[in-house]
Design an enzyme around this catalytic site. Structure first.
Site, PDB file in Angstrom:
ATOM      1  N   ALA A   1       0.835  -1.203   0.000  1.00  0.00           N
ATOM      2  CA  ALA A   1       0.000   0.000   0.000  1.00  0.00           C
ATOM      3  C   ALA A   1       0.867   1.249   0.000  1.00  0.00           C
ATOM      4  O   ALA A   1       1.966   1.268   0.571  1.00  0.00           O
ATOM      5  CB  ALA A   1      -0.921  -0.002   1.214  1.00  0.00           C
TER       6      ALA A   1
ATOM      7  N   GLY B   1       0.511  -5.752   0.260  1.00  0.00           N
ATOM      8  CA  GLY B   1      -0.436  -5.806  -0.843  1.00  0.00           C
ATOM      9  C   GLY B   1       0.198  -6.212  -2.155  1.00  0.00           C
ATOM     10  O   GLY B   1      -0.476  -6.751  -3.037  1.00  0.00           O
TER      11      GLY B   1
ATOM     12  N   GLU C   1       0.048  -9.863  -2.059  1.00  0.00           N
ATOM     13  CA  GLU C   1      -1.360 -10.262  -2.210  1.00  0.00           C
ATOM     14  C   GLU C   1      -1.782 -10.191  -3.679  1.00  0.00           C
ATOM     15  O   GLU C   1      -2.537 -11.033  -4.158  1.00  0.00           O
ATOM     16  CB  GLU C   1      -2.247  -9.367  -1.348  1.00  0.00           C
ATOM     17  CG  GLU C   1      -2.082  -9.641   0.139  1.00  0.00           C
ATOM     18  CD  GLU C   1      -2.916  -8.722   1.006  1.00  0.00           C
ATOM     19  OE1 GLU C   1      -3.705  -9.217   1.820  1.00  0.00           O
ATOM     20  OE2 GLU C   1      -2.755  -7.490   0.872  1.00  0.00           O
TER      21      GLU C   1
ATOM     22  N   GLU D   1       2.248  -6.966   7.276  1.00  0.00           N
ATOM     23  CA  GLU D   1       1.296  -6.026   7.876  1.00  0.00           C
ATOM     24  C   GLU D   1       1.317  -6.013   9.401  1.00  0.00           C
ATOM     25  O   GLU D   1       1.054  -4.976  10.016  1.00  0.00           O
ATOM     26  CB  GLU D   1      -0.121  -6.343   7.380  1.00  0.00           C
ATOM     27  CG  GLU D   1      -0.409  -5.923   5.942  1.00  0.00           C
ATOM     28  CD  GLU D   1       0.015  -6.956   4.909  1.00  0.00           C
ATOM     29  OE1 GLU D   1      -0.324  -6.778   3.728  1.00  0.00           O
ATOM     30  OE2 GLU D   1       0.701  -7.934   5.285  1.00  0.00           O
TER      31      GLU D   1
END
Length: 324
Positions: A126, A171, A174, A194
């Site tokens: 992110a 992310g 991911e 995270e």
């Protein structure tokens, strides 16, 4: 087929595949690359070389290219935010969502490769600088949009390959986990980090990582916020292939392109139905999974491609599949 009654997703998907088989041209949706990339040399090539017939113009956070010639059917999504290490921003989510929406309705697209145009990084997760400027009530909706994007990427009907030539964190990993296949340079760094920020993976990491490497190992990596390199990722089953990085920093992209070239000659409807059968079947019991396979098999029986495959075998020639 009664055992499929509880598989609403399968019925909806099969209907969507049949309805969208005609597809539409992607050219009007395609965003040109900031830098050309030649299929035989990867995303980073010498200035002045022309790789494709259409003009390339500067793009923002994402470049999308439809390869031509013998590589026709391969689409490459190139993330291009060098100053932010390809961090996931509002604009990147928007642009990638548009790209995903475009390819999913095009029956000429055989494989999608997700890579980076920034040497040394795949996606750093992110965009925390942008996130810090968001009001608290904006964070949830943004994460939901990012999660929806990654889900849609995972739901694309054609094979998807993540080429991880650098860091894929949070992310970014991911995003790669949503792809069917992952290829990494041995020097690449990967991890769901995270918990170091007192949050949890919010775009599918807690669900896709256990499915990829097993529950216990996934818990260990997530609880520790551990980062592994490409070699370790291969040992864990996180990536399919780990390759030594080359001087141009795009070894994983080259390996991904080689894989895509193996997929392209096969029957495109068969590939899509095989992906659907696997993705849906792995979530249910064996009996239901076998019924899903039967339903998917039924979709390929009336196709022209199946008849072409039999004719090509009989005539000892390469088949010419059209996705019909």
């Amino acid at each position: 087929m009664a055992s499929l009654a509880g598989c609403g997703l399968l019925s909806q998907f099969l209907g969507a595949v049949a309805a969208k088989r005609g597809g539409c041209s992607l050219q009007e949706h395609a965003r040109p690359l900031q830098r050309l990339f030649r299929p035989d040399r990867g995303p980073h090539i010498r200035p002045g070389r022309r790789a494709y017939s259409s003009d390339s113009k500067p793009a923002d956070d994402l470049s999308v290219r439809y390869l031509d010639g013998s590589d026709s059917g391969i689409v490459v999504f190139g993330i291009n935010r060098p100053k932010a290490k390809n961090a996931i921003s509002k604009n990147l989510v928007k642009m990638m969502s548009e790209a995903v929406d475009a390819v999913k309705v095009n029956n000429k697209v055989r494989t999608v490769i997700v890579c980076s145009l920034v040497p040394g990084v795949f996606c750093a997760g992110a965009d925390l600088k942008e996130r810090a400027k968001m009001h608290q009530n904006e964070v949830g909706p943004f994460v939901s949009k990012a999660r929806a994007l990654i889900t849609e990427l995972g739901n694309l009907p054609m094979p998807t390959i993540a080429a991880i030539d650098g860091a894929a964190l949070g992310g970014g990993l991911e995003l790669a986990l949503a792809c069917d296949i992952r290829v990494a340079a041995t020097s690449a760094k990967m991890g769901l980090v995270e918990t170091k920020l007192a949050i949890i993976p919010g775009a599918g990491g807690t669900q896709r990582l256990p499915r990829a490497i097993g529950v216990s190992l996934a818990k260990e990596l997530i609880f520790a916020g551990r980062v592994v390199d490409g070699t370790q990722a291969k040992e864990l089953g996180l990536v399919n292939h780990a390759v030594e990085q080359n001087n141009s920093g795009d070894a994983a992209y080259h390996r991904a392109l080689d894989l895509a070239r193996e997929f392209v000659p096969q029957g495109p409807i068969a590939i899509r139905m095989a992906k659907l059968a696997i993705n849906q079947g792995i979530e249910v019991d064996l009996a239901t999974g076998l019924a899903i396979e039967e339903a998917c098999y039924a979709q390929v029986i009336p196709t022209k491609d199946r008849i072409e495959g039999l004719a090509a075998f009989k005539e000892k020639r390469p088949p010419r599949y059209k996705g019909e």
